[in-house]
Design a protein around this motif. Structure first.
Motif, short mmCIF file in Angstrom:
data_model
loop_
_atom_site.label_atom_id
_atom_site.label_comp_id
_atom_site.label_asym_id
_atom_site.label_seq_id
_atom_site.Cartn_x
_atom_site.Cartn_y
_atom_site.Cartn_z
N ALA A 161 27.40 69.99 60.76
CA ALA A 161 27.65 70.94 59.77
C ALA A 161 26.82 70.63 58.86
CB ALA A 161 29.13 70.95 59.29
N ARG A 162 26.77 69.11 58.35
CA ARG A 162 25.59 68.69 57.06
C ARG A 162 24.04 69.18 57.66
NH1 ARG A 162 29.03 64.25 57.09
NH2 ARG A 162 27.49 62.96 58.05
N ALA A 163 23.81 69.08 58.99
CA ALA A 163 22.39 69.09 59.36
C ALA A 163 22.03 70.68 59.40
CB ALA A 163 22.28 68.81 60.85
N TYR A 164 23.03 71.49 59.84
CA TYR A 164 22.78 73.05 59.64
C TYR A 164 22.82 73.49 58.18
CZ TYR A 164 22.77 74.31 64.66
OH TYR A 164 22.54 74.45 66.02
N GLU A 165 23.73 72.89 57.29
CA GLU A 165 23.94 73.17 55.95
C GLU A 165 22.48 73.00 55.23
OE1 GLU A 165 28.58 73.22 56.00
OE2 GLU A 165 27.64 71.67 54.79
N GLY A 166 22.16 71.63 55.39
CA GLY A 166 21.00 71.02 54.86
C GLY A 166 19.63 71.91 55.15
N ALA A 167 19.55 72.00 56.44
CA ALA A 167 18.39 73.21 56.95
C ALA A 167 18.43 74.15 56.04
CB ALA A 167 18.40 73.25 58.62
N TRP A 168 19.59 74.95 56.08
CA TRP A 168 19.60 76.38 55.19
C TRP A 168 19.01 76.11 53.97
CZ3 TRP A 168 24.15 77.68 52.10
CH2 TRP A 168 23.96 78.71 51.43
N LEU A 169 19.65 75.07 53.36
CA LEU A 169 19.55 75.19 51.80
C LEU A 169 17.97 74.89 51.60
CD1 LEU A 169 22.83 73.20 50.59
CD2 LEU A 169 22.01 75.43 50.10
N ALA A 170 17.42 73.96 52.39
CA ALA A 170 15.84 73.66 52.61
C ALA A 170 15.19 74.84 52.27
CB ALA A 170 15.44 72.80 53.68
N CYS A 171 15.38 75.86 53.30
CA CYS A 171 14.83 77.15 53.67
C CYS A 171 15.10 77.95 52.17
CB CYS A 171 14.93 77.81 54.75
SG CYS A 171 14.37 76.93 56.32
N ARG A 172 16.26 78.02 51.89
CA ARG A 172 16.66 78.67 50.78
C ARG A 172 15.63 78.09 49.41
NH1 ARG A 172 20.74 78.06 46.57
NH2 ARG A 172 21.62 80.23 46.04
N LEU A 173 15.49 76.93 49.15
CA LEU A 173 14.88 76.41 48.38
C LEU A 173 13.44 76.78 48.36
CD1 LEU A 173 14.20 74.30 45.96
CD2 LEU A 173 13.86 72.65 47.74
N ILE A 174 12.79 76.98 49.63
CA ILE A 174 11.65 77.19 49.63
C ILE A 174 11.17 78.68 49.43
CG2 ILE A 174 9.63 77.61 51.47
CD1 ILE A 174 10.80 75.29 52.73
N ALA A 175 12.17 79.53 49.91
CA ALA A 175 12.19 80.81 49.52
C ALA A 175 12.50 81.37 48.23
CB ALA A 175 13.13 81.70 50.41
N GLY A 176 13.09 80.65 47.62
CA GLY A 176 13.44 80.84 46.06
C GLY A 176 12.65 80.52 45.27
#
Length: 371
Positions: free
Chosen positions: A309-324
């Motif tokens: 779960a941490r892997a998926y969540e961390g990956a999502w938040l990395a992409c969210r950071l880049i997009a934001g």
């Protein structure tokens, strides 16, 4: 593989016969083998009646070997077909066709997956078909209402993936719904334990070469445990993998592939990091900020569910950071570059920084979000 083109040459007949013998010319087929091949060809001119609801085209069995035992025979063949309107290229699967001889004629008595080949959905039972505006749903052992609900969800998922990924893709999806978790595992050729708790997975080769449409395979057990919102996220995630397949290669970091799919799935929803990344939030608040972006092995199923779960969540938040921070176009650009350039060059080209700086920014963003 493209055929090898040879220029015509003139040779003496004797020399030609020697060359053919030395190259191992195929032995001539006897009459019985020819009859078996002809019987398979006649039988396979069109899909069987029980598959008439599936939009199949290009249906053909190409026999590669025949084994006879008295009045029985088995033909090894490659089945090729397309789902009309969905597959850009023919799908292929190895089959064994069984025949018997009666009254001097060979008759096909059935076929099945060849040893080592994966079954097709119709090998598991009668297939029900539901067509949506953007999706084709094929199910075995499911209520019609369930398949209609999945088709409606897929019809929402395709436009969501299309909005997140501006690159060219067919804009449609094929969803397979087997009767159980175990049947799902049979279709994928993996142990059922690997998919327990998952809502769906996507099949298909990465890369830009022409290929059949990816199949989104639903785990009916995991699907039934999801909330309506969770079903939307899962299906949009998987359809996004279909959309990005041509831009995804072996060099694409898995965290970027999985994170982008989650970013597309959560994009436009009210989900917050606190709601969508609870496992990572707990870890960060314990002072366990990840030392690096998720590695490929961190996405392996069957291990610690919290770590997964941490892997998926961390990956999502990395992409969210880049997009934001850099914009959605920069995230898409990074994805495209990562599939064709070394990772450091992709990060520099899309974001103007090196990978270590990106990791540090992500770590700081996690601390700020979950302090």
């Amino acid at each position: 593989m493209p055929p090898v083109r040879r220029s015509p040459v003139r040779v003496l007949p004797l020399l030609l016969s020697v060359l053919l013998a030395g190259c191992g010319a195929p032995a001539p087929r006897d009459g019985a083998e020819r009859d078996v091949r002809a019987a398979v060809a006649d039988w396979s001119r069109m899909p069987p009646a029980e598959l008439s609801g599936i939009p199949l085209e290009g249906w053909a069995y190409e026999v590669s070997a025949v084994r006879r035992d008295g009045a029985a025979a088995t033909a090894r063949a490659e089945l090729r077909y397309r789902l009309s309107g969905y597959d850009a290229a023919a799908a292929g699967t190895a089959r064994e066709v069984r025949l018997s001889r009666d009254g001097g004629r060979w008759h096909v008595t059935g076929d099945r997956p060849a040893p080592g080949a994966l079954p097709q959905l119709w090998d598991q039972g009668p297939v029900a078909v539901v067509r949506g505006a953007h999706a084709l749903v094929l199910g075995v052992g499911q209520q019609a209402g369930t398949l209609s609900e999945i088709a409606a969800e897929a019809d929402r998922a395709v436009p969501a993936a299309d909005a997140a990924w501006p690159g060219p893709w067919p804009g449609r999806a094929v969803v397979l719904v087997p009767g159980s978790l175990e049947r799902m595992a049979e279709l994928l050729g993996r142990p059922a334990a690997e998919y327990r708790g998952m809502g769906a997975v996507t099949t298909g080769r990465v890369g830009a070469a022409p290929a059949p449409a990816d199949r989104v395979v639903v785990n009916p057990q995991g699907w039934g445990e999801l909330s309506p919102a969770g079903r939307g996220v899962v299906l949009t995630h998987e359809v996004t993998h279909v959309a990005t397949r041509a831009a995804t290669t072996e060099t694409t970091p898995q965290w970027l592939s999985e994170g982008f799919a989650d970013w597309a799935a959560y994009r436009g929803t009210p989900a917050t990091p606190e709601q969508a990344a609870p496992a990572l939030a707990r870890a960060v608040r314990r002072g366990e900020v990840p030392g690096e972006l998720p590695r490929a092995q961190d996405f392996a199923f069957g291990g610690d569910p919290e770590a997964l779960a941490r892997a998926y969540e961390g990956a999502w938040l990395a992409c969210r950071l880049i997009a934001g921070r850099w914009g959605e176009a920069a995230l898409v650009d990074l994805y495209r570059r990562a599939g064709r350039e070394p990772w450091p060059a992709a990060v520099r080209g899309a974001l103007g920084m090196d990978p270590d700086a990106l990791t540090k920014d992500w770590q700081e963003a996690l601390r700020a979000e979950f302090r």
